[in-house]
Design a protein around this motif. Sequence first.
Motif, PDB file in Angstrom:
ATOM      1  N   THR A 196       0.595  -1.389  -0.192  1.00 44.90           N
ATOM      2  CA  THR A 196       0.063   0.039   0.440  1.00 44.90           C
ATOM      3  C   THR A 196       0.967   1.318  -0.349  1.00 44.90           C
ATOM      4  O   THR A 196       0.665   2.209  -0.373  1.00 44.90           O
ATOM      5  N   ASN A 197       2.203   0.954   0.661  1.00 41.64           N
ATOM      6  CA  ASN A 197       3.100   2.650   0.605  1.00 41.64           C
ATOM      7  C   ASN A 197       3.281   2.521  -0.270  1.00 41.64           C
ATOM      8  O   ASN A 197       3.562   3.593  -0.417  1.00 41.64           O
ATOM      9  N   GLU A 198       3.969   1.287  -1.393  1.00 45.76           N
ATOM     10  CA  GLU A 198       4.191   1.500  -2.381  1.00 45.76           C
ATOM     11  C   GLU A 198       3.140   2.098  -3.446  1.00 45.76           C
ATOM     12  O   GLU A 198       4.022   2.480  -4.420  1.00 45.76           O
ATOM     13  N   ARG A 199       2.244   1.863  -3.607  1.00 40.93           N
ATOM     14  CA  ARG A 199       1.303   2.223  -4.055  1.00 40.93           C
ATOM     15  C   ARG A 199       1.265   3.981  -4.469  1.00 40.93           C
ATOM     16  O   ARG A 199       1.258   4.628  -5.025  1.00 40.93           O
ATOM     17  N   PHE A 200       1.496   3.884  -2.623  1.00 43.84           N
ATOM     18  CA  PHE A 200       1.073   5.540  -2.615  1.00 43.84           C
ATOM     19  C   PHE A 200       1.764   6.710  -3.037  1.00 43.84           C
ATOM     20  O   PHE A 200       2.079   7.614  -3.981  1.00 43.84           O
ATOM     21  N   LEU A 201       3.646   5.894  -3.279  1.00 44.78           N
ATOM     22  CA  LEU A 201       4.859   6.461  -2.985  1.00 44.78           C
ATOM     23  C   LEU A 201       4.538   7.004  -5.061  1.00 44.78           C
ATOM     24  O   LEU A 201       5.452   7.739  -5.587  1.00 44.78           O
ATOM     25  N   GLU A 202       3.847   6.103  -5.281  1.00 40.24           N
ATOM     26  CA  GLU A 202       4.295   5.250  -6.530  1.00 40.24           C
ATOM     27  C   GLU A 202       2.977   6.607  -7.859  1.00 40.24           C
ATOM     28  O   GLU A 202       3.822   7.597  -8.642  1.00 40.24           O
ATOM     29  N   MET A 203       1.873   7.118  -7.060  1.00 47.23           N
ATOM     30  CA  MET A 203       1.241   7.789  -7.836  1.00 47.23           C
ATOM     31  C   MET A 203       1.145   9.462  -6.850  1.00 47.23           C
ATOM     32  O   MET A 203       1.522   9.897  -7.686  1.00 47.23           O
ATOM     33  N   TYR A 204       2.281   9.459  -6.039  1.00 43.87           N
ATOM     34  CA  TYR A 204       3.018  10.698  -4.870  1.00 43.87           C
ATOM     35  C   TYR A 204       4.045  11.252  -6.077  1.00 43.87           C
ATOM     36  O   TYR A 204       4.103  12.084  -6.692  1.00 43.87           O
ATOM     37  N   GLY A 205       4.861  10.186  -6.452  1.00 47.14           N
ATOM     38  CA  GLY A 205       5.663  10.410  -7.531  1.00 47.14           C
ATOM     39  C   GLY A 205       5.088  10.914  -9.756  1.00 47.14           C
ATOM     40  O   GLY A 205       5.713  11.661  -9.739  1.00 47.14           O
ATOM     41  N   PHE A 206       3.978   9.936  -9.712  1.00 51.96           N
ATOM     42  CA  PHE A 206       3.406  10.994 -10.711  1.00 51.96           C
ATOM     43  C   PHE A 206       3.376  12.325 -10.610  1.00 51.96           C
ATOM     44  O   PHE A 206       2.668  12.607 -11.941  1.00 51.96           O
ATOM     45  N   SER A 207       1.963  11.867  -9.817  1.00 53.52           N
ATOM     46  CA  SER A 207       1.661  13.761  -9.322  1.00 53.52           C
ATOM     47  C   SER A 207       2.508  14.944  -9.185  1.00 53.52           C
ATOM     48  O   SER A 207       2.604  16.016  -9.674  1.00 53.52           O
ATOM     49  N   LYS A 208       4.020  14.736  -8.821  1.00 54.56           N
ATOM     50  CA  LYS A 208       5.217  15.463  -8.722  1.00 54.56           C
ATOM     51  C   LYS A 208       6.104  15.709 -10.267  1.00 54.56           C
ATOM     52  O   LYS A 208       6.159  16.919 -10.008  1.00 54.56           O
ATOM     53  N   ALA A 209       5.618  14.879 -10.975  1.00 54.17           N
ATOM     54  CA  ALA A 209       6.121  14.477 -11.930  1.00 54.17           C
ATOM     55  C   ALA A 209       5.032  15.840 -13.342  1.00 54.17           C
ATOM     56  O   ALA A 209       5.668  16.096 -13.716  1.00 54.17           O
ATOM     57  N   CYS A 210       3.690  15.398 -12.435  1.00 57.52           N
ATOM     58  CA  CYS A 210       2.684  16.135 -13.660  1.00 57.52           C
ATOM     59  C   CYS A 210       3.486  17.618 -13.014  1.00 57.52           C
ATOM     60  O   CYS A 210       2.960  18.813 -13.614  1.00 57.52           O
ATOM     61  N   SER A 211       3.062  17.777 -12.088  1.00 59.13           N
ATOM     62  CA  SER A 211       3.652  19.029 -11.549  1.00 59.13           C
ATOM     63  C   SER A 211       4.799  19.412 -12.289  1.00 59.13           C
ATOM     64  O   SER A 211       4.948  21.314 -13.270  1.00 59.13           O
ATOM     65  N   GLY A 212       5.683  18.939 -12.585  1.00 60.78           N
ATOM     66  CA  GLY A 212       6.420  19.810 -13.576  1.00 60.78           C
ATOM     67  C   GLY A 212       6.665  20.292 -14.855  1.00 60.78           C
ATOM     68  O   GLY A 212       6.884  20.757 -15.278  1.00 60.78           O
ATOM     69  N   ARG A 213       6.253  19.191 -14.982  1.00 61.05           N
ATOM     70  CA  ARG A 213       5.189  19.203 -16.690  1.00 61.05           C
ATOM     71  C   ARG A 213       4.395  20.514 -16.346  1.00 61.05           C
ATOM     72  O   ARG A 213       4.680  21.059 -17.687  1.00 61.05           O
ATOM     73  N   ARG A 238      -4.552  27.422 -14.630  1.00 63.06           N
ATOM     74  CA  ARG A 238      -5.540  27.233 -14.341  1.00 63.06           C
ATOM     75  C   ARG A 238      -6.049  25.638 -14.669  1.00 63.06           C
ATOM     76  O   ARG A 238      -6.373  24.777 -13.434  1.00 63.06           O
ATOM     77  N   TYR A 239      -6.546  25.420 -15.998  1.00 62.15           N
ATOM     78  CA  TYR A 239      -6.765  24.197 -15.895  1.00 62.15           C
ATOM     79  C   TYR A 239      -5.987  22.877 -15.872  1.00 62.15           C
ATOM     80  O   TYR A 239      -6.515  22.007 -15.370  1.00 62.15           O
ATOM     81  N   PHE A 240      -4.755  23.209 -15.854  1.00 62.39           N
ATOM     82  CA  PHE A 240      -4.019  21.920 -15.845  1.00 62.39           C
ATOM     83  C   PHE A 240      -3.616  22.386 -14.329  1.00 62.39           C
ATOM     84  O   PHE A 240      -2.918  21.020 -13.535  1.00 62.39           O
ATOM     85  N   ASN A 241      -3.776  23.316 -13.213  1.00 63.60           N
ATOM     86  CA  ASN A 241      -4.077  23.571 -11.674  1.00 63.60           C
ATOM     87  C   ASN A 241      -4.568  22.439 -11.265  1.00 63.60           C
ATOM     88  O   ASN A 241      -4.533  21.701 -10.544  1.00 63.60           O
ATOM     89  N   ALA A 242      -6.361  22.419 -12.361  1.00 63.95           N
ATOM     90  CA  ALA A 242      -7.020  21.747 -11.634  1.00 63.95           C
ATOM     91  C   ALA A 242      -6.732  19.773 -11.986  1.00 63.95           C
ATOM     92  O   ALA A 242      -7.481  19.075 -11.037  1.00 63.95           O
ATOM     93  N   ALA A 243      -6.029  19.838 -13.063  1.00 63.35           N
ATOM     94  CA  ALA A 243      -5.721  18.474 -13.709  1.00 63.35           C
ATOM     95  C   ALA A 243      -5.539  18.130 -12.602  1.00 63.35           C
ATOM     96  O   ALA A 243      -4.710  16.985 -11.899  1.00 63.35           O
ATOM     97  N   HIS A 244      -4.001  18.646 -11.882  1.00 61.63           N
ATOM     98  CA  HIS A 244      -3.183  18.317 -10.698  1.00 61.63           C
ATOM     99  C   HIS A 244      -3.980  17.858  -9.828  1.00 61.63           C
ATOM    100  O   HIS A 244      -3.308  16.821  -8.902  1.00 61.63           O
ATOM    101  N   ILE A 245      -4.438  18.870  -9.153  1.00 63.62           N
ATOM    102  CA  ILE A 245      -5.774  18.779  -8.501  1.00 63.62           C
ATOM    103  C   ILE A 245      -5.651  17.405  -8.160  1.00 63.62           C
ATOM    104  O   ILE A 245      -6.220  16.581  -7.338  1.00 63.62           O
ATOM    105  N   ALA A 246      -6.718  17.116  -9.104  1.00 58.88           N
ATOM    106  CA  ALA A 246      -7.749  15.659  -9.542  1.00 58.88           C
ATOM    107  C   ALA A 246      -6.568  14.821  -9.069  1.00 58.88           C
ATOM    108  O   ALA A 246      -7.078  13.566  -9.157  1.00 58.88           O
ATOM    109  N   GLY A 247      -5.518  14.624  -9.458  1.00 60.93           N
ATOM    110  CA  GLY A 247      -4.632  14.152  -9.296  1.00 60.93           C
ATOM    111  C   GLY A 247      -4.488  13.695  -7.940  1.00 60.93           C
ATOM    112  O   GLY A 247      -3.507  12.079  -7.423  1.00 60.93           O
ATOM    113  N   TYR A 248      -4.476  13.938  -6.980  1.00 56.68           N
ATOM    114  CA  TYR A 248      -3.869  13.969  -5.839  1.00 56.68           C
ATOM    115  C   TYR A 248      -5.628  13.321  -5.007  1.00 56.68           C
ATOM    116  O   TYR A 248      -4.765  13.189  -4.124  1.00 56.68           O
ATOM    117  N   VAL A 249      -6.834  13.536  -5.627  1.00 53.23           N
ATOM    118  CA  VAL A 249      -7.775  12.847  -5.272  1.00 53.23           C
ATOM    119  C   VAL A 249      -7.336  11.479  -5.378  1.00 53.23           C
ATOM    120  O   VAL A 249      -7.759  10.867  -4.057  1.00 53.23           O
TER     121      VAL A 249
END
Length: 195
Positions: free
Chosen positions: A138-155, A177-188
């Motif tokens: 579970t922790n590995e899956r969480f960290l992988e999803m968090y990594g995807f969200s942070k990579a999205c932040s860079g793009r 604004r649309y990209f930020n909304a998509a980024h926030i949706a990734g954290y959901v």
Amino acid sequence: MASNVYASGYTSGLLLPRMAPPNAQDERRQNGVIKKNPGCNENISFQELKRIEKERRELLLRAELPFWRILLYFNGTSLRDVATDSLVWTTLLIYIWIRVTAYSIDYVPTAVAYLEKTNISILGGFLSFFLVLFVNQTNERFLEMYGFSKACSGRIQDVAGVAKAQLPRREADRLVRYFNAAHIAGYVGLNAIGQ
């Protein structure tokens, strides 16, 4: 005009993203994309949108409160889910029934006498082993999803820089604004179901 913008879903020829109502039931597809319930109403009023935003801002401000005050809230926490879950109450009632029954009898049942002869430590070892594996997965899956969200932040930062330099100010702000909304949706997706 603002209520017409959100109710109609478009303004001045540019499409706005559709927003799901707060009570929309989500389910996962095979590829991991969350889709909305087809029976839900996607058009949300401006007053409803303002109410949702007010609740979110109040929830955000709670993070600055002292720890003991945060524990006293019922809305916006897992306490409401735990308090209204029938499985929790059923398990608790079964445990209370077993304890009351064990206290009220004055003899040792044969099942309990058989348990004294078994080696419970082996069962506890297996349980601990599988619990550690589950938590690690579970922790590995969480960290992988968090990594995807942070990579999205860079793009998003890359696109924001190009948009601010190349597009007119209004369109660039809207795009960011649309990209930020998509980024926030990734954290959901970092919690269990996105609630």
